[in-house]
Design a protein around this motif. Structure first.
Motif, mmCIF file in Angstrom:
data_model
loop_
_atom_site.group_PDB
_atom_site.id
_atom_site.type_symbol
_atom_site.label_atom_id
_atom_site.label_comp_id
_atom_site.label_asym_id
_atom_site.label_seq_id
_atom_site.Cartn_x
_atom_site.Cartn_y
_atom_site.Cartn_z
ATOM 1 N N GLY A 199 77.351 -11.487 12.968
ATOM 2 C CA GLY A 199 76.080 -10.984 12.479
ATOM 3 C C GLY A 199 76.233 -9.705 11.679
ATOM 4 N N VAL A 200 75.157 -9.339 10.966
ATOM 5 C CA VAL A 200 75.171 -8.143 10.129
ATOM 6 C C VAL A 200 75.355 -6.893 10.971
ATOM 7 C CG1 VAL A 200 73.791 -6.736 8.544
ATOM 8 C CG2 VAL A 200 73.778 -9.223 8.330
ATOM 9 N N GLY A 201 74.717 -6.834 12.138
ATOM 10 C CA GLY A 201 74.871 -5.667 13.019
ATOM 11 C C GLY A 201 76.312 -5.456 13.438
ATOM 12 N N PHE A 202 77.007 -6.554 13.760
ATOM 13 C CA PHE A 202 78.422 -6.465 14.122
ATOM 14 C C PHE A 202 79.247 -5.954 12.955
ATOM 15 C CE2 PHE A 202 82.603 -8.565 14.040
ATOM 16 C CZ PHE A 202 83.171 -8.008 15.184
ATOM 17 N N GLN A 203 78.972 -6.438 11.744
ATOM 18 C CA GLN A 203 79.699 -5.991 10.564
ATOM 19 C C GLN A 203 79.434 -4.512 10.264
ATOM 20 O OE1 GLN A 203 82.015 -8.514 10.468
ATOM 21 N NE2 GLN A 203 82.010 -7.997 8.288
ATOM 22 N N LEU A 204 78.202 -4.069 10.498
ATOM 23 C CA LEU A 204 77.899 -2.652 10.318
ATOM 24 C C LEU A 204 78.694 -1.802 11.296
ATOM 25 C CD1 LEU A 204 74.009 -2.748 9.810
ATOM 26 C CD2 LEU A 204 75.783 -2.453 8.065
ATOM 27 N N HIS A 205 78.819 -2.303 12.519
ATOM 28 C CA HIS A 205 79.608 -1.576 13.526
ATOM 29 C C HIS A 205 81.067 -1.484 13.104
ATOM 30 C CE1 HIS A 205 80.993 -0.185 17.417
ATOM 31 N NE2 HIS A 205 81.818 -1.218 17.506
ATOM 32 N N MET A 206 81.627 -2.572 12.589
ATOM 33 C CA MET A 206 83.025 -2.566 12.151
ATOM 34 C C MET A 206 83.218 -1.621 10.969
ATOM 35 S SD MET A 206 84.467 -4.519 14.316
ATOM 36 C CE MET A 206 86.075 -4.715 13.540
ATOM 37 N N ALA A 207 82.269 -1.618 10.039
ATOM 38 C CA ALA A 207 82.378 -0.725 8.882
ATOM 39 C C ALA A 207 82.254 0.738 9.311
ATOM 40 C CB ALA A 207 81.310 -1.068 7.851
ATOM 41 N N PHE A 208 81.419 0.989 10.313
ATOM 42 C CA PHE A 208 81.262 2.362 10.808
ATOM 43 C C PHE A 208 82.559 2.885 11.412
ATOM 44 C CE2 PHE A 208 80.429 4.909 14.679
ATOM 45 C CZ PHE A 208 79.963 6.062 14.068
ATOM 46 N N GLN A 209 83.313 2.014 12.038
ATOM 47 C CA GLN A 209 84.563 2.437 12.672
ATOM 48 C C GLN A 209 85.543 3.042 11.672
ATOM 49 O OE1 GLN A 209 85.049 2.337 16.078
ATOM 50 N NE2 GLN A 209 82.917 1.647 16.116
ATOM 51 N N VAL A 210 85.486 2.590 10.423
ATOM 52 C CA VAL A 210 86.416 3.092 9.396
ATOM 53 C C VAL A 210 85.672 3.888 8.324
ATOM 54 C CG1 VAL A 210 88.109 1.266 9.776
ATOM 55 C CG2 VAL A 210 86.246 0.888 8.153
ATOM 56 N N PHE A 211 84.413 4.251 8.606
ATOM 57 C CA PHE A 211 83.591 5.026 7.676
ATOM 58 C C PHE A 211 83.509 4.372 6.290
ATOM 59 C CE2 PHE A 211 84.978 8.069 10.855
ATOM 60 C CZ PHE A 211 83.779 8.690 11.196
ATOM 61 N N ASP A 212 83.353 3.027 6.298
ATOM 62 C CA ASP A 212 83.221 2.279 5.047
ATOM 63 C C ASP A 212 81.738 2.238 4.665
ATOM 64 O OD1 ASP A 212 83.351 0.602 2.908
ATOM 65 O OD2 ASP A 212 84.255 -1.098 3.975
ATOM 66 N N VAL A 213 81.274 3.306 4.033
ATOM 67 C CA VAL A 213 79.853 3.433 3.710
ATOM 68 C C VAL A 213 79.428 2.389 2.677
ATOM 69 C CG1 VAL A 213 78.053 4.997 2.870
ATOM 70 C CG2 VAL A 213 79.941 5.890 4.240
ATOM 71 N N ALA A 214 80.312 2.036 1.771
ATOM 72 C CA ALA A 214 79.978 1.037 0.752
ATOM 73 C C ALA A 214 79.635 -0.306 1.401
ATOM 74 C CB ALA A 214 81.131 0.878 -0.230
#
Length: 253
Positions: A199-214
Motif C-alpha cells: 500500500g501507499v502508506g507502507f511505501q511512504l514509511h519505506m521512503a521516510f526511512q531513507v529520507f526520500d522526499v521525492a
C-alpha cells in the motif's frame, strides 16, 4: 462566471511555480523540485511498484468507505427517527467521535494481529460515527407533510424510503460521502504505515526511512490525484444529476 470557471487552472500552476523557485533557492534534497518528483513518479510507474501499491490502497479505501457509509447511514437514520435509539446510542457516538484513530488502529492490531480484517475494521470504526452524525441530522429534518402524503397515498416501506426519504437525505449523504472519502484515505495510510506490508502508506514509511522526499511526494500526489478524479468524475456529476429536480422546480416557480 467565465473567469471563476477557469480560476482553478491558475492556482495549481502558480503553486508549482512557487514550489520550483523555493526548491531551486534552498537547493536541498529535503525539498526536491517538481521535476525531481515527476522523475521519481515516472520511475515508480515504469517499475510497476506505484500502480501495484496504489491499487492496494484504493481497494482498502473503497471497501472501508462502502462499509462505513452503509453502517453509518443506517445508524444515523435509526437515531434520527427514534428518540429511544438516539438516547441510548448518543453517548457511544460521542465516545467514538472523540477516540483518536491511532488508538483504534493500535488496539485492533494488538487484539487481532496485523491482518487485513483488522486494518479495514479500524478504518470503518473511525468513520461510522461521522457518517451517523451527519445522516442523523438529515433524518431529524424529514418533512412531516411528505410523510403524511406518503401515508395518504398508501406508500409501502420501500416506496417511502426511495421516494420520500432519500431525496431529502441526499444532501446529507453527499456531505458524509465527500467528508468520508477525504478522511478514510488518510486513515488507511496510517493503517498501512503501522501494520501492513503493502500500500501507499507502507511505501511512504519505506521512503521516510531513507529520507526520500521525492518518493514521498510522488506517492502522495499520485493518490491525491486518484481521489480528486473520483470527486470530479463520480461524486460531482452524481450530485448535479440528483439535485437537478431542485433546479427544475426553481425554474418553473
Amino acid at each position: 462566471m467565465t473567469g471563476s470557471r477557469y480560476a482553478c487552472w491558475v492556482a495549481l500552476p502558480l503553486l508549482v511555480a512557487v514550489w520550483a523557485i523555493i526548491a531551486l533557492t534552498v537547493d536541498t534534497p529535503l525539498l526536491p523540485s517538481p521535476a525531481e518528483v515527476a522523475n521519481a513518479f515516472w520511475l515508480a510507474v515504469q517499475s510497476g511498484v506505484l500502480p501495484h501499491h496504489l491499487l492496494v490502497t484504493l481497494r482498502r479505501v473503497l471497501i472501508s468507505f462502502a462499509l462505513a457509509m452503509a453502517l453509518g447511514a443506517l445508524l444515523g437514520i435509526w437515531m434520527g427517527r427514534s428518540r429511544f435509539a438516539n438516547a441510548v446510542l448518543d453517548p457511544l457516538l460521542v465516545l467514538f467521535l472523540n477516540l483518536p484513530a491511532l488508538v483504534t488502529i493500535i488496539l485492533l492490531y494488538v487484539w487481532f494481529g496485523l491482518v487485513e480484517a483488522a486494518a479495514v475494521l479500524a478504518v470503518v470504526i473511525n468513520k461510522v460515527p461521522n457518517v451517523a452524525v451527519t445522516v442523523r441530522e438529515g433524518a431529524r429534518s424529514l418533512d412531516p407533510k411528505l410523510e403524511q402524503m406518503a401515508q395518504v397515498y398508501g406508500f409501502n416501506r420501500w416506496q417511502r424510503v426511495v421516494n420520500v426519504w432519500l431525496p431529502q437525505l441526499f444532501p446529507y449523504l453527499m456531505a458524509a460521502t465527500r467528508g468520508g472519502l477525504a478522511l478514510i484515505w488518510k486513515i488507511v495510510l496510517v493503517v498501512e504505515l503501522l501494520g501492513r506490508s503493502d500500500g501507499v502508506g507502507f511505501q511512504l514509511h519505506m521512503a521516510f526511512q531513507v529520507f526520500d522526499v521525492a518518493s514521498i511526494l510522488a506517492y502522495s500526489l499520485a493518490f491525491i490525484a486518484v481521489v480528486q478524479l473520483i470527486e470530479l468524475a463520480l461524486l460531482q456529476p452524481l450530485e448535479r444529476r440528483a439535485s437537478s429536480w431542485r433546479n427544475a422546480g426553481m425554474q418553473h416557480a
